[in-house]
Design a protein around this motif. Structure first.
Motif, short mmCIF file in Angstrom:
data_model
loop_
_atom_site.label_atom_id
_atom_site.label_comp_id
_atom_site.label_asym_id
_atom_site.label_seq_id
_atom_site.Cartn_x
_atom_site.Cartn_y
_atom_site.Cartn_z
N GLU A 26 -1.47 4.06 1.49
CA GLU A 26 -2.91 4.16 1.32
C GLU A 26 -3.42 3.80 -0.07
OE1 GLU A 26 -4.39 7.91 2.70
OE2 GLU A 26 -3.75 7.50 4.75
N ALA A 29 -0.13 -1.13 -3.58
CA ALA A 29 0.20 -2.40 -2.95
C ALA A 29 1.70 -2.68 -3.09
CB ALA A 29 -0.63 -3.53 -3.56
N VAL A 119 -6.94 0.09 -4.61
CA VAL A 119 -7.46 0.11 -3.24
C VAL A 119 -8.83 0.77 -3.27
CG1 VAL A 119 -7.04 0.92 -0.88
CG2 VAL A 119 -5.11 0.20 -2.32
N GLY A 141 -11.02 -7.40 1.71
CA GLY A 141 -10.08 -7.38 2.82
C GLY A 141 -8.65 -7.67 2.46
N ALA A 142 -8.27 -7.46 1.22
CA ALA A 142 -6.93 -7.84 0.76
C ALA A 142 -5.85 -6.82 1.11
CB ALA A 142 -6.94 -8.06 -0.75
N TYR A 143 -6.24 -5.62 1.48
CA TYR A 143 -5.28 -4.53 1.67
C TYR A 143 -5.36 -4.02 3.11
CZ TYR A 143 -2.61 -0.35 0.39
OH TYR A 143 -1.66 0.63 0.29
N GLU A 144 -4.22 -3.95 3.75
CA GLU A 144 -4.14 -3.43 5.12
C GLU A 144 -3.93 -1.92 5.06
OE1 GLU A 144 -4.56 -5.05 7.98
OE2 GLU A 144 -4.68 -7.06 7.14
N HIS A 145 -5.02 -1.19 5.12
CA HIS A 145 -4.97 0.26 5.03
C HIS A 145 -4.61 0.85 6.40
CE1 HIS A 145 -6.26 4.38 4.27
NE2 HIS A 145 -6.30 4.07 2.98
N GLY A 149 -8.13 0.05 8.11
CA GLY A 149 -8.02 -1.39 8.35
C GLY A 149 -8.08 -2.15 7.04
N ARG A 150 -8.62 -3.35 7.10
CA ARG A 150 -8.70 -4.18 5.90
C ARG A 150 -9.76 -3.63 4.93
NH1 ARG A 150 -8.79 -10.20 8.36
NH2 ARG A 150 -6.72 -10.14 9.30
N VAL A 151 -9.30 -3.37 3.72
CA VAL A 151 -10.21 -2.92 2.65
C VAL A 151 -9.96 -3.77 1.42
CG1 VAL A 151 -10.36 -0.56 3.56
CG2 VAL A 151 -8.65 -1.10 1.81
N GLY A 152 -10.86 -3.69 0.48
CA GLY A 152 -10.75 -4.50 -0.73
C GLY A 152 -9.85 -3.89 -1.79
#
Length: 160
Positions: A26, A29, A119, A141-145, A149-152
Motif C-alpha cells: 500500500e 513501490a 503513493v 495511475g502509476a501505482y497498483e494499490h 486500484g491505480r493511484v498516483g
C-alpha cells in the motif's frame, strides 16, 4: 523514545515490520515478495545512513534512512525512507524519525530532500506536507494499490 544509528544486529528487529509494510503493497513501490536477504540489502545498503527508533522498553518501533538521491553535481539532494511498526502508528514515531532525518541531512550538507514515489493514498502525505514538503508533481495511475486500484505517485520536495 531514542533515535540512534542502526547497527547490523538491528535488522532482525526491523525486518518484521518492514516485511509487513512492503507485503501489504500500500505504501512502497517495492516488490511485496521481497525476500529478507534482498530487503536487508535494500534497506541497510552501505550508501545509506540508517536509524532506528526505540521505545522506552528498547523495542525497535521504526526505522529510517537518508542517502543521496542523485550523484555527481546533484549529490547534495537527499532521499529518505521511513517505516514505523503498524502496531505503533499514531504515536508520533514517524514524525520524530522525519525530524531527526531532516536535521541529520541538513547537518551533513544536503540542500534539499526529495521523495521520488510517495503513493498518493499514503497517510504520510499529510505528515510530509506538515513538515514543509510540497508535491512537485504526480505520476497518474502509476501505482497498483491493492484496495484503491491505480493511484498516483507523488514526487515531493523540501529545501533544507
Amino acid at each position: 523514545m531514542l533515535i540512534r544509528e542502526a547497527e547490523a544486529d538491528d535488522w532482525p528487529r526491523i525486518w518484521p515490520f518492514w516485511h509487513r509494510i512492503v507485503a501489504a503493497g500500500e505504501t512502497y513501490a517495492w516488490d511485496p515478495d521481497t525476500t529478507e536477504e534482498a530487503a536487508r540489502a535494500l534497506w541497510m545498503a552501505p550508501v545509506k545512513r540508517v536509524y532506528v527508533a526505540e521505545d522506552d522498553s528498547g523495542a525497535v518501533v521504526g526505522s529510517a534512512y537518508v542517502m543521496p538521491n542523485y550523484g555527481g553535481p546533484a549529490a547534495r539532494i537527499a532521499n529518505a525512507g521511513f517505516m514505523v511498526d503498524p502496531d505503533r502508528a499514531g504515536e508520533g514515531i514517524g514524525r520524530a524519525l522525519a525530524e531527526h532525518v531532516l536535521a541529520v541531512a541538513k547537518a551533513a550538507g544536503y540542500r534539499g530532500m526529495v521523495f521520488n514515489a510517495v503513493v498518493e493514498t499514503n497517510p504520510a502525505v499529510t505528515l510530509w506536507t506538515s513538515l514543509g514538503f510540497t508535491i512537485l508533481g504526480t505520476v497518474p495511475g502509476a501505482y497498483e494499490h491493492p484496495r484503491f486500484g491505480r493511484v498516483g505517485l507523488h514526487i515531493m520536495y523540501r529545501a533544507l
